[in-house]
Write a protein that holds these residues in place. Sequence first.
Motif, mmCIF file in Angstrom:
data_model
loop_
_atom_site.group_PDB
_atom_site.id
_atom_site.type_symbol
_atom_site.label_atom_id
_atom_site.label_comp_id
_atom_site.label_asym_id
_atom_site.label_seq_id
_atom_site.Cartn_x
_atom_site.Cartn_y
_atom_site.Cartn_z
ATOM 1 N N GLN A 162 -0.713 7.520 -0.536
ATOM 2 C CA GLN A 162 -1.162 7.386 0.847
ATOM 3 C C GLN A 162 -0.712 8.603 1.647
ATOM 4 O OE1 GLN A 162 0.205 3.243 2.051
ATOM 5 N NE2 GLN A 162 -2.009 2.984 2.127
ATOM 6 N N ALA B 196 -5.228 3.074 -1.229
ATOM 7 C CA ALA B 196 -3.991 3.277 -1.988
ATOM 8 C C ALA B 196 -4.248 3.055 -3.476
ATOM 9 C CB ALA B 196 -2.909 2.302 -1.513
ATOM 10 N N PRO C 52 -0.050 1.535 6.646
ATOM 11 C CA PRO C 52 0.452 2.038 5.371
ATOM 12 C C PRO C 52 1.953 1.806 5.224
ATOM 13 C CG PRO C 52 0.338 3.832 6.930
ATOM 14 C CD PRO C 52 -0.130 2.600 7.664
#
Length: 381
Positions: free
Chosen positions: A244, A168, A232
Motif C-alpha cells: 500500500q 492491497a 490503509p
Amino acid sequence: MGTTEIRGIWLTTTDSKVLRSKQRIAEAMDFLAETGFNVVFPVVWNKAVTLYPSQTMQQTFGVEIDPMSVGRDPLEEVVVEAWRVGLKVIPWFEYGFASSYNLNGGVLLQKKPGWAAADFNGNLVKKNGFEWLNALDLQVQEFFLNLVLEVVKNYDVDGVQGDDRFPALPSEGGYDVGTITRYRQEFNRNPPQNPKDRQWLQWRADILTEFLANLYREVKRVNPNLLVAIAPNIHDWAFQEYLQDSPAWLKRGIVDLIQPQIYRRDFGSYHAIADKLVNQQFTDATLPKLAPGILMKLGSYCISPEYLVQAIEYNRQIGIQGEVFFFYEGLRENNNTLAQVLRNGPYAKSASFPTLSDLSGANVNNNRTSSIWQRLLKKIF
C-alpha cells in the motif's frame, strides 16, 4: 460559520447485529445523529458475500447477496435511514482482495482457482488468517471494480471506501505465473526471491496504485462528487507488508479521504503516530483528507473515555479535522458510556461533513500553522 469535521463510524456484521434488520438500522441512525456523527461506513463486502443484491456476484459466483440478508437490501435501508437524519453514507468494502478467513480460499477460489495469489513456493497466500485473491490480476481487478461501480450506480451514496485489504496484497504474493511473466517481459529476469526486495515491492505497489487510479476515474465518471476513501495500514509498514503506497495515492490525487488505522491501545502511541503522519506524510494541501481510524472496541478491549477525548482533542490541536471509529458497538457498551462522553464533550456541537473542495485543500486554512505555534508556545512556557 459552523464547524466542519469528519465524524465517522464503521458498521460491521462481525460482533454486531445492527445491519441485520431495518428496525435496528433506523435506531442506529437516530442514535448516531443524536451523538453528533455525520457519516457512516457500512460494510457491503465481506466473507465472499455482498450486503446488497449484486449482479456481479450472481454472474460470477451464483450468489446474489449475503444469505442472511435474502429478501432485504441492507445497503438501501442504511441509505434511506441515514438520509432521514442527515448522515452521509460511504459503503465499505471490508474484505477487499481477501477471499476468505481460515477457509483455504473459500467459495471464491473454489469457483475461480486461477484467481489465487501465490507466494514464492507457489502456495496460496495466507497472512493473519486471511487467504488472498491475486490483486495484481486484471480479471480480479475488473471483478472488484464492477462490485464498486454497481454500488455507486445503483445507490444514492456519498462515496466508497477501501481499507487495509483494498487496494492491497500481502508482499509475499506476486509469484503467480501471470505476474512472473509480466515482470520478466519488463526486466528480462525473474522476480527476486526476497519478497521484500525494495524494487520488487515498488513494482507491485505501482500496479495497485494504477488500479486505484483507474477505479478513482471510473467512480468520478459516474458522479464527480462521489468520494473515494481508503483506510490503509500505517505507512511505511503498509507498503512493506501489503504493497500500500499511500504517499503515491496522495501525490497523484487519487484518494479524497484517507483514514490510516492508528489502532493503538494507549494515547502515547496514538499521539506519536499522529505526529508522524502530520509532520512527515501530509502537506497543508493534503491534510484536510486525513481522518485517522481510532480503535474503539475489539473483542474485550474498549477505549477509555479519557483516551477517547484526548485523541480527538489532540487531532484538532495538530490540524486533523476528524476521525472514524472502529466500530459502532463500542458506543453501546456500558449503557452507551462512550456515546454520552462524545455527546457531552467533543461532539456536543454539531459539525457539517466537509465538501469536496474542503477535502481537496482548496479551502486550506491556517489551523495547522496556528496549532503548531500553540504547541511550541506550550513547550516554551
